[in-house]
Design a protein around this motif. Structure first.
Motif, PDB file in Angstrom:
ATOM      1  N   PHE A  88      22.965 -17.144  50.468  1.00 38.60           N
ATOM      2  CA  PHE A  88      23.822 -17.235  49.282  1.00 38.60           C
ATOM      3  C   PHE A  88      24.818 -16.075  49.249  1.00 38.60           C
ATOM      4  O   PHE A  88      26.024 -16.272  49.045  1.00 38.60           O
ATOM      5  CB  PHE A  88      22.947 -17.232  48.029  1.00 38.60           C
ATOM      6  N   VAL A  89      24.314 -14.849  49.474  1.00 38.71           N
ATOM      7  CA  VAL A  89      25.199 -13.670  49.451  1.00 38.71           C
ATOM      8  C   VAL A  89      26.235 -13.763  50.565  1.00 38.71           C
ATOM      9  O   VAL A  89      27.433 -13.509  50.345  1.00 38.71           O
ATOM     10  CB  VAL A  89      24.368 -12.377  49.584  1.00 38.71           C
ATOM     11  N   ALA A  90      25.789 -14.131  51.774  1.00 40.34           N
ATOM     12  CA  ALA A  90      26.716 -14.215  52.900  1.00 40.34           C
ATOM     13  C   ALA A  90      27.809 -15.243  52.649  1.00 40.34           C
ATOM     14  O   ALA A  90      28.984 -15.020  52.960  1.00 40.34           O
ATOM     15  CB  ALA A  90      25.941 -14.558  54.181  1.00 40.34           C
ATOM     16  N   ARG A  91      27.453 -16.377  52.071  1.00 39.32           N
ATOM     17  CA  ARG A  91      28.455 -17.418  51.792  1.00 39.32           C
ATOM     18  C   ARG A  91      29.462 -16.934  50.757  1.00 39.32           C
ATOM     19  O   ARG A  91      30.662 -17.218  50.858  1.00 39.32           O
ATOM     20  CB  ARG A  91      27.758 -18.691  51.306  1.00 39.32           C
ATOM     21  N   ALA A  92      28.985 -16.216  49.729  1.00 40.02           N
ATOM     22  CA  ALA A  92      29.901 -15.712  48.704  1.00 40.02           C
ATOM     23  C   ALA A  92      30.902 -14.725  49.302  1.00 40.02           C
ATOM     24  O   ALA A  92      32.117 -14.820  49.048  1.00 40.02           O
ATOM     25  CB  ALA A  92      29.103 -15.045  47.585  1.00 40.02           C
ATOM     26  N   LEU A  93      30.413 -13.771  50.090  1.00 40.07           N
ATOM     27  CA  LEU A  93      31.307 -12.790  50.714  1.00 40.07           C
ATOM     28  C   LEU A  93      32.304 -13.486  51.647  1.00 40.07           C
ATOM     29  O   LEU A  93      33.494 -13.167  51.656  1.00 40.07           O
ATOM     30  CB  LEU A  93      30.485 -11.760  51.493  1.00 40.07           C
ATOM     31  N   HIS A  94      31.800 -14.450  52.409  1.00 35.58           N
ATOM     32  CA  HIS A  94      32.671 -15.150  53.348  1.00 35.58           C
ATOM     33  C   HIS A  94      33.760 -15.927  52.624  1.00 35.58           C
ATOM     34  O   HIS A  94      34.905 -15.990  53.076  1.00 35.58           O
ATOM     35  CB  HIS A  94      31.829 -16.088  54.211  1.00 35.58           C
ATOM     36  N   THR A  95      33.420 -16.532  51.490  1.00 33.15           N
ATOM     37  CA  THR A  95      34.407 -17.309  50.728  1.00 33.15           C
ATOM     38  C   THR A  95      35.540 -16.412  50.230  1.00 33.15           C
ATOM     39  O   THR A  95      36.725 -16.775  50.328  1.00 33.15           O
ATOM     40  CB  THR A  95      33.730 -18.008  49.537  1.00 33.15           C
ATOM     41  N   VAL A  96      35.183 -15.245  49.697  1.00 23.36           N
ATOM     42  CA  VAL A  96      36.210 -14.329  49.173  1.00 23.36           C
ATOM     43  C   VAL A  96      37.070 -13.788  50.322  1.00 23.36           C
ATOM     44  O   VAL A  96      38.301 -13.709  50.206  1.00 23.36           O
ATOM     45  CB  VAL A  96      35.550 -13.181  48.386  1.00 23.36           C
ATOM     46  N   ILE A  97      36.436 -13.426  51.423  1.00 25.60           N
ATOM     47  CA  ILE A  97      37.191 -12.895  52.566  1.00 25.60           C
ATOM     48  C   ILE A  97      38.075 -13.974  53.179  1.00 25.60           C
ATOM     49  O   ILE A  97      39.226 -13.723  53.565  1.00 25.60           O
ATOM     50  CB  ILE A  97      36.222 -12.297  53.609  1.00 25.60           C
ATOM     51  N   ALA A  98      37.562 -15.206  53.245  1.00 30.19           N
ATOM     52  CA  ALA A  98      38.359 -16.311  53.801  1.00 30.19           C
ATOM     53  C   ALA A  98      39.630 -16.536  52.999  1.00 30.19           C
ATOM     54  O   ALA A  98      40.664 -16.948  53.547  1.00 30.19           O
ATOM     55  CB  ALA A  98      37.517 -17.583  53.836  1.00 30.19           C
ATOM     56  N   ALA A  99      39.583 -16.265  51.690  1.00 30.86           N
ATOM     57  CA  ALA A  99      40.774 -16.445  50.852  1.00 30.86           C
ATOM     58  C   ALA A  99      41.910 -15.537  51.294  1.00 30.86           C
ATOM     59  O   ALA A  99      43.091 -15.881  51.135  1.00 30.86           O
ATOM     60  CB  ALA A  99      40.424 -16.181  49.392  1.00 30.86           C
ATOM     61  N   SER A 100      41.585 -14.379  51.861  1.00 30.87           N
ATOM     62  CA  SER A 100      42.635 -13.482  52.364  1.00 30.87           C
ATOM     63  C   SER A 100      43.377 -14.101  53.536  1.00 30.87           C
ATOM     64  O   SER A 100      44.509 -13.717  53.834  1.00 30.87           O
ATOM     65  CB  SER A 100      42.022 -12.139  52.778  1.00 30.87           C
ATOM     66  N   TYR A 101      42.748 -15.040  54.229  1.00 30.64           N
ATOM     67  CA  TYR A 101      43.377 -15.761  55.335  1.00 30.64           C
ATOM     68  C   TYR A 101      43.973 -17.090  54.874  1.00 30.64           C
ATOM     69  O   TYR A 101      44.498 -17.847  55.700  1.00 30.64           O
ATOM     70  CB  TYR A 101      42.345 -16.045  56.429  1.00 30.64           C
ATOM     71  N   GLY A 102      43.866 -17.370  53.577  1.00 32.02           N
ATOM     72  CA  GLY A 102      44.371 -18.639  53.069  1.00 32.02           C
ATOM     73  C   GLY A 102      43.455 -19.801  53.369  1.00 32.02           C
ATOM     74  O   GLY A 102      43.884 -20.963  53.343  1.00 32.02           O
ATOM     75  N   GLU A 103      42.179 -19.522  53.648  1.00 29.68           N
ATOM     76  CA  GLU A 103      41.226 -20.567  54.003  1.00 29.68           C
ATOM     77  C   GLU A 103      40.299 -20.862  52.820  1.00 29.68           C
ATOM     78  O   GLU A 103      39.960 -19.956  52.048  1.00 29.68           O
ATOM     79  CB  GLU A 103      40.396 -20.148  55.212  1.00 29.68           C
ATOM     80  N   VAL A 104      39.902 -22.121  52.701  1.00 28.28           N
ATOM     81  CA  VAL A 104      38.994 -22.542  51.638  1.00 28.28           C
ATOM     82  C   VAL A 104      37.668 -22.938  52.268  1.00 28.28           C
ATOM     83  O   VAL A 104      37.632 -23.739  53.205  1.00 28.28           O
ATOM     84  CB  VAL A 104      39.574 -23.726  50.842  1.00 28.28           C
ATOM     85  N   THR A 105      36.564 -22.363  51.775  1.00 31.48           N
ATOM     86  CA  THR A 105      35.232 -22.706  52.281  1.00 31.48           C
ATOM     87  C   THR A 105      34.462 -23.458  51.202  1.00 31.48           C
ATOM     88  O   THR A 105      34.953 -23.661  50.092  1.00 31.48           O
ATOM     89  CB  THR A 105      34.457 -21.439  52.672  1.00 31.48           C
ATOM     90  N   THR A 106      33.278 -23.877  51.528  1.00 29.27           N
ATOM     91  CA  THR A 106      32.438 -24.631  50.584  1.00 29.27           C
ATOM     92  C   THR A 106      32.095 -23.766  49.378  1.00 29.27           C
ATOM     93  O   THR A 106      31.676 -22.613  49.523  1.00 29.27           O
ATOM     94  CB  THR A 106      31.145 -25.086  51.276  1.00 29.27           C
ATOM     95  N   GLU A 107      32.250 -24.325  48.192  1.00 29.21           N
ATOM     96  CA  GLU A 107      31.979 -23.557  46.982  1.00 29.21           C
ATOM     97  C   GLU A 107      30.481 -23.445  46.737  1.00 29.21           C
ATOM     98  O   GLU A 107      29.689 -24.312  47.110  1.00 29.21           O
ATOM     99  CB  GLU A 107      32.650 -24.227  45.781  1.00 29.21           C
ATOM    100  N   LEU A 108      30.088 -22.337  46.078  1.00 33.02           N
ATOM    101  CA  LEU A 108      28.687 -22.101  45.747  1.00 33.02           C
ATOM    102  C   LEU A 108      28.328 -22.774  44.427  1.00 33.02           C
ATOM    103  O   LEU A 108      29.204 -23.064  43.610  1.00 33.02           O
ATOM    104  CB  LEU A 108      28.434 -20.595  45.622  1.00 33.02           C
ATOM    105  N   HIS A 127      34.360 -18.981  43.349  1.00 34.42           N
ATOM    106  CA  HIS A 127      35.102 -20.094  42.754  1.00 34.42           C
ATOM    107  C   HIS A 127      36.535 -19.677  42.425  1.00 34.42           C
ATOM    108  O   HIS A 127      37.479 -20.460  42.617  1.00 34.42           O
ATOM    109  CB  HIS A 127      34.390 -20.582  41.485  1.00 34.42           C
ATOM    110  N   ALA A 128      36.703 -18.466  41.899  1.00 30.91           N
ATOM    111  CA  ALA A 128      38.048 -17.996  41.558  1.00 30.91           C
ATOM    112  C   ALA A 128      38.904 -17.843  42.820  1.00 30.91           C
ATOM    113  O   ALA A 128      40.083 -18.210  42.832  1.00 30.91           O
ATOM    114  CB  ALA A 128      37.962 -16.669  40.810  1.00 30.91           C
ATOM    115  N   ALA A 129      38.316 -17.297  43.886  1.00 34.99           N
ATOM    116  CA  ALA A 129      39.067 -17.126  45.134  1.00 34.99           C
ATOM    117  C   ALA A 129      39.520 -18.469  45.694  1.00 34.99           C
ATOM    118  O   ALA A 129      40.660 -18.615  46.163  1.00 34.99           O
ATOM    119  CB  ALA A 129      38.196 -16.389  46.167  1.00 34.99           C
ATOM    120  N   VAL A 130      38.652 -19.471  45.634  1.00 40.43           N
ATOM    121  CA  VAL A 130      39.017 -20.799  46.106  1.00 40.43           C
ATOM    122  C   VAL A 130      40.150 -21.379  45.268  1.00 40.43           C
ATOM    123  O   VAL A 130      41.113 -21.967  45.792  1.00 40.43           O
ATOM    124  CB  VAL A 130      37.781 -21.727  46.100  1.00 40.43           C
ATOM    125  N   ALA A 131      40.071 -21.205  43.939  1.00 38.41           N
ATOM    126  CA  ALA A 131      41.108 -21.747  43.051  1.00 38.41           C
ATOM    127  C   ALA A 131      42.461 -21.102  43.337  1.00 38.41           C
ATOM    128  O   ALA A 131      43.493 -21.785  43.401  1.00 38.41           O
ATOM    129  CB  ALA A 131      40.698 -21.536  41.598  1.00 38.41           C
TER     130      ALA A 131
END
Length: 960
Positions: free
Chosen positions: A533-553, A570-574
């Motif tokens: 869970f923690v790894a997915r959250a960190l990855h989602t926020v970091i992926a947003a810096s590359y303009g990438e969208v990952t699976t939401e938690l 969720h905010a980073a994805v939005a």
């Protein structure tokens, strides 16, 4: 490799009988992949092997590596580590079969023979036996395995069917009548009984004089030595193999082991200075009175498995219980399961519920599956009983196991229970001090005070406790430093204190949220739901810096720390999807459920401070006046810069890395456009280089926004877009340029200066304009050389990017101030860059295939030394691939690769060794003779003698 790799080999005794027939047969081990030497005690297996090894030293056919197996080698990692130590190869904490095979392969082209004595010490079906079985099946073609013991139970049917196993049994090892007579003649005595050629008993009987039985002979020998010598012999028997000091510690008196060797038969002095008594003495010499001291010595040198065997043989369950606690204390989550399970299996039913064995059972279950709920019950029962008997040290070990299990599960409730119990223990041990401080730190962090947690962690004695517990505590210490906004310190601690994988994950996350654009991977091999869970959250926020969208938690979380992770992701994805209103609503809903006045909730929000700063007015106001750590200050400055830029107040300075790490790509690109409108294009250029085409897509979108069009248009004009097709540059042979894999036939490529400049840019990562002019136009004045360089660069741009509009900046070729460079990676590749990067064994084929001929022919007079290094790299690749082919059974291809290498470097010793070894293994007499002649001719021309490895191969080439 010579004598240093024969540690543990018995030295010849004066009365040792050299059996030439047997030595010669054992030397034939070089002809078979596997040799088995199997016989009961006293048949001289070790002596015969030692004689064969020393014969090989006099007339080497290859490399011998000796290792004696012991009780601890039933564990695969311990056995692999011991083999690698014998091979003098550095290794990690838990090596396996692959590491051993790789080490054997690295000895190519020489043959290497691994001799494992006392293999019966490794029980069948144990992890160590499985490792040996795998090793026997996957031996490199240049490696040989000799297994010696009373029994060898490995699955070798396939090799036996192929005729690849040689077996030497008791009948082969027994003395012949002639050998028995020769040995008797040396002693000047006659044998009065038929001992059926049993070497050890014959020597023993001859030492004692005429005897009716070997037991009588042994008693006769013992009756002739002093009490001091008998005590020394008993201590040596109890230890199995030991130094003078260790035997003296068990005997509690000075000992003269050299005298013992001369006066008592069947005692060997090994090459490494240790001594060993034959197993036959174990049934003759009482050792019970020395057992406790022997176990102390074995434990002190880390041989708990051997100490446990002593306790099991004596059925001393109290002693085994103490060893069980010590085994858990020193290993915890890296418990050697095979040893622990063997001990538990030996314990009688009436003792299995003793606290030490309950603890050992819990440790075994943790090693197998830390989610097993029975672990806690076993540990609690063990701890309660230990406390009831006043064994606080043992209880501390039990609590250490409890903490490891709770940490593995992320079970905070259990940790709190353990902390409460630890406070009740009236004992001062490093483990308990660590437990008290680490659990207090956990409670402080949970209350929203990570600074207080750091105070406790600073007092935790992590260097004085078992590694597993230290690692768990250090990981939490890293987390608390990051929570306090001290990311750089967190990363440095992780890299200094944790193993490679842990350091990579934790240090990368800490550095990223400190504003350092490091590589980050979202995988987490902990395999717990919490870790994932923690790894997915960190990855989602970091992926947003590359303009990438990952699976939401999952959005609903029942605690503030996990709720923050879900909110930020969720905010980073939005924001990445362009829905900033949705992102603001996410933060608004989160703060309604977990107000910032809740200390722990607000501290976790700081982990993703920039998102909250931009999206929430409430958090912005709070954090503008807060005292923050360095990493959080960096994140706040990035948020401030973006918010103020939207109001027309552009930041005077903001590091590009900070904008990239702390802002999702839509925000960092927007900030770049606003800065570009004021003539500051550095951020846009940096983002385009780092992220790639996604940035240009954002530029084009912003070019349609009236408020941002000016800056976006300028960036499109000054930051070049990547070429539409992959571009390749080939310099390992005549220069070629390819587009989408197809060679380009362009007039610019026919210009020598264009080829030379392009070759220089491939050869050197960054080339100064002054260097280019000095190398290409050394005879011209600076102004003329500069003019020629500009013209040549124009032709080179046209060659690399013919479709780019005039006046538009080149993507592949960059002129930054006084330097010129090619943009590596992505769509631009070069065979020379690939040659330097393809270093792994499984990539050697690719690296060798890149070579088309002499590299950079247009620069041969300009960059001679650098071109020579490129050629040397290719030679190394050819030889490494040739050695790989040799160990995998393809000597013909190995010889061809060696021949290619020698064509480039005729005096390369490694190439000559490979060619000679390949010819020998291919059993090609004509090629062997030719190759040997070439080697000798090379040595004559150089006027040097062959090195030891080459000398071995030359000797083999004569006798083949």
């Amino acid at each position: 490799m010579g004598e240093d790799h024969l540690r543990g080999v018995p030295r010849p005794l004066d009365v040792e009988l050299p059996r030439l027939r047997l030595v010669d047969r054992l030397r034939q081990r070089w002809c078979r992949p596997v040799t088995l030497v199997v016989a009961g005690p006293g048949f001289g297996k070790t002596t015969a092997l030692a004689q064969a090894v020393r014969a090989n030293l006099l007339d080497p056919r290859g490399i011998d590596v000796w290792m004696t197996c012991g009780p601890g080698h039933e564990n695969a990692s311990s056995l692999a580590a011991a083999i690698l130590d014998a091979l003098a190869v550095d290794h990690g904490p838990a090596p396996g079969t692959g590491d051993v095979v790789a080490a054997l392969r690295r000895r190519a082209p020489l043959d290497v023979c691994l001799l494992l004595d006392d293999v019966h010490e490794i029980p069948g079906g144990s992890p160590g036996a499985e490792l040996l079985g795998t090793l026997a099946r996957t031996l490199p073609d240049t490696a040989h395995l000799v297994l010696s013991g009373r029994r060898v139970g490995l699955p070798l049917a396939r090799r036996e069917a192929a005729g690849e196993v040689a077996t030497i049994g008791a009948g082969d090892l027994a003395f012949t009548d002639a050998e028995t007579a020769a040995l008797a003649s040396r002693f000047g005595r006659d044998l009065t009984e038929d001992l059926r050629g049993w070497p050890a008993l014959i020597r023993l009987s001859l030492s004692a004089g005429p005897a009716a039985s070997w037991r009588y002979a042994a008693e006769e020998v013992l009756s002739r030595v002093s009490d001091e010598a008998r005590t020394a012999l008993a201590a040596l028997v109890a230890l199995g193999c030991a130094t003078v000091d260790e035997v003296g510690a068990v005997a509690e008196a000075p000992v003269r082991l050299e005298h013992l060797v001369r006066s008592v038969p069947l005692i060997d002095r090994l090459d490494d200075g240790r001594y060993r008594a034959h197993d036959l003495w174990a049934s003759m010499v009482p050792t019970d009175h020395l057992r406790a001291r022997a176990v102390e010595v074995l434990s002190a040198r880390g041989e708990l498995a051997g100490a446990g065997r002593v306790a099991c043989r004596a059925q001393d369950w109290g002693l085994l219980a103490r060893l069980a606690v010590e085994l858990v204390r020193t290993t915890l989550s890296v418990l050697p399961c095979a040893t622990a399970e063997r001990w538990l299996a030996a314990v009688p039913a009436q003792h299995v519920d003793e606290p030490a064995f309950l603890l050992l059972k819990a440790a075994v279950r943790h090693a197998i599956d830390f989610t097993d709920p029975s672990i806690d019950r076993l540990v609690d029962r063990a701890c309660t009983r230990m406390l009831g008997t006043g064994d606080h040290d043992g209880a501390a070990v039990a609590l250490g196991q409890a903490v490891i299990t709770a940490h593995s599960r992320g079970d905070l409730v259990r940790l709190a229970q353990v902390a409460h119990r630890a406070q009740q223990l009236d004992v001062d041990s490093p483990v308990l001090r660590l437990l008290r401080h680490s659990t207090a730190a956990v409670l402080a962090e949970l209350s929203g005070d990570p600074e207080e947690a750091l105070t406790h962690l600073a007092q935790a004695p992590v260097t004085e406790v078992p590694k597993a517990l230290a690692v768990s505590t250090t990981r939490f210490h890293v987390h608390c430093l990051a929570m306090c906004g001290r990311g750089r310190e967190a990363a440095e601690l992780a890299e200094r204190m944790l193993d490679d994988d842990l350091a990579r994950r934790h240090a990368a996350a800490a550095r990223w949220f400190d504003g350092q654009a490091v590589e980050f991977h979202g995988d987490d091999p902990d395999s717990t739901a919490r870790g994932e869970f923690v790894a997915r959250a960190l990855h989602t926020v970091i992926a947003a810096s590359y303009g990438e969208v990952t699976t939401e938690l999952p959005a609903e979380q029942d605690n503030p720390r996990d709720a923050v992770l879900a909110c930020a992701s969720h905010a980073a994805v939005a924001v990445t999807r362009g829905d900033e209103d949705r992102a603001r609503d996410v933060y608004k809903q989160h703060l309604a459920r977990w107000p910032a006045d809740i200390k722990v909730a607000e501290r976790h929000l700081r982990r993703f401070l920039t998102l909250g700063y931009v999206l929430s007015d409430e958090l912005r106001e709070r954090w503008d006046s807060a005292d923050l750590g360095p990493s959080h200050r960096n994140a706040r400055e990035a948020g401030r810069a973006f918010v103020r830029a939207r109001c027309g107040d552009l930041p005077a300075h903001l590091p590009e890395e900070h904008a990239f790490c702390f802002l999702p790509l839509p925000w960092s690109v927007e900030l770049a456009a606003r800065l570009a409108a004021a003539g500051r294009t550095a951020l846009g250029t940096w983002l385009a280089d780092r992220v790639g085409p996604a940035v240009h897509r954002r530029f084009r979108e912003l070019a349609r926004d009236p408020d941002l069009a000016a800056g976006a248009t300028r960036l499109l004009a000054t930051v070049p877009t990547p070429p539409g097709q992959p571009l390749g540059i080939e310099v390992l042979g005549p220069m070629r340029v390819t587009r989408d894999g197809v060679p380009v036939d362009a007039p610019e490529l026919r210009r020598v200066r264009v080829r030379q400049l392009l070759g220089l840019l491939v050869l050197r990562p960054v080339l100064s304009r002054e260097q280019a002019m000095d190398l290409l136009w050394p005879g011209l004045d600076p102004a003329s050389a500069a003019r020629n360089l500009r013209v040549t660069m124009t032709h080179l741009r046209r060659l690399l990017e013919p479709g780019r509009a005039g006046g538009e900046a080149s993507y592949c070729l960059r002129g930054d101030g006084d330097t010129v460079r090619l943009v590596r990676g992505g769509l631009l590749t070069a065979d020379l860059w690939s040659l330097r990067e393809l270093g792994d064994a499984d990539q050697l084929d690719q690296a060798v295939a890149l070579w088309r001929g002499e590299p950079l022919p247009d620069l041969v007079d300009v960059c001679e030394a650098e071109i020579a290094e490129v050629r040397a790299q290719h030679v190394r690749n050819l030889l490494a691939l040739g050695e790989l082919r040799l160990v995998t059974g393809d000597p013909v291809q190995a010889w061809r690769l060696a021949d290619r290498a020698l064509a480039l470097e005729p005096f390369e010793p490694r190439g000559h060794r490979l060619a000679l070894a390949a010819a020998l293994r291919a059993r090609n007499p004509q090629r062997t003779v030719q190759t040997r002649a070439r080697v000798l001719d090379s040595l004559r021309q150089l006027g040097v003698r062959p090195d030891p490895a080459t000398e071995i191969l030359l000797r083999q080439s004569v006798s083949s």
